[in-house]
Design a protein around this motif. Sequence first.
Motif: not given
Length: 206
Positions: A1-9, A165-175
Motif C-alpha cells: 500500500m502506497p504511503l499517504l502524503p499526510y498523516d493529519a489534516v 500535516c496539511l493545513f487549510i485556511d481561507d486567510t493567507e497570513a495563516n497559510v
Amino acid sequence: MPLLPYDAVLCDIDGVIRHWPAADELEQEHGLPIGALAAAAFAPARLHPAITGQITDEQWRTLVAADLAAHHGSKERADASVGAWSALQPIVDQEVVALLEKVREVASVALVSNATTRLEWDLERQGLADLADAVVNTARIGVAKPDLRVYRTAAERLDAAIDRCLFIDDTEANVTAAREAGMTALHYRQLEDLHEALSPLLNGSN
C-alpha cells in the motif's frame, strides 16, 4: 500500500466549513450603520483578547454592545442588536464536511480556529462537534493564528509530525505561517481547491 502524503489534516472553520450571514439587514432593523457590528466586534484591540482567552465570549459581546451604544445610540438598541447578531446561524458547507469525513477514514483531522469561548457550544448546535479528532480553539490555548505555536499545538494534539500535516485556511497570513512552521498548506478559496488538495490523500487510500 502506497504511503499517504499526510498523516493529519488541520482545517480552519469559518470561511471553509461554515459561512456566517451578513449583518446588513439586522443593522438596518436596529438603526445601525451598515458595518457597525463588524467594526465594533472585530477591531483588533477588542477581538484579540476574546480569541486568546483573556476575556470570555460573553464579556466580548458586552464590550461590543457598549461600543455600539457609545457611538450609535441607546444601550437598549445596542443590546438588542448584539442579541440578534449573536443568534445568527451560519451556513454549514456539507460538501466540505463530507470531504473531511472521508479524510478521517485515512488520516487524523483537527479543526483549528481563532475563536471565542463559545466555539464548542456552537459546534455542538451546528452538528459539527464530532467532525474531527481534535478541536484547537485559540481561546483555550492563549495564542491565535498566525502564531506558530497554534500549528505546533494542533500537530501535537494529533500526534503528527509537522511535515506530515496539511493545513487549510481561507486567510493567507495563516497559510503562510503554517508553511513557515513546516506544514503543507492550502489557501482555501473554493471547494475545487479542497478537492484538489485532498485528492492525493483520498485517491491514495483506494
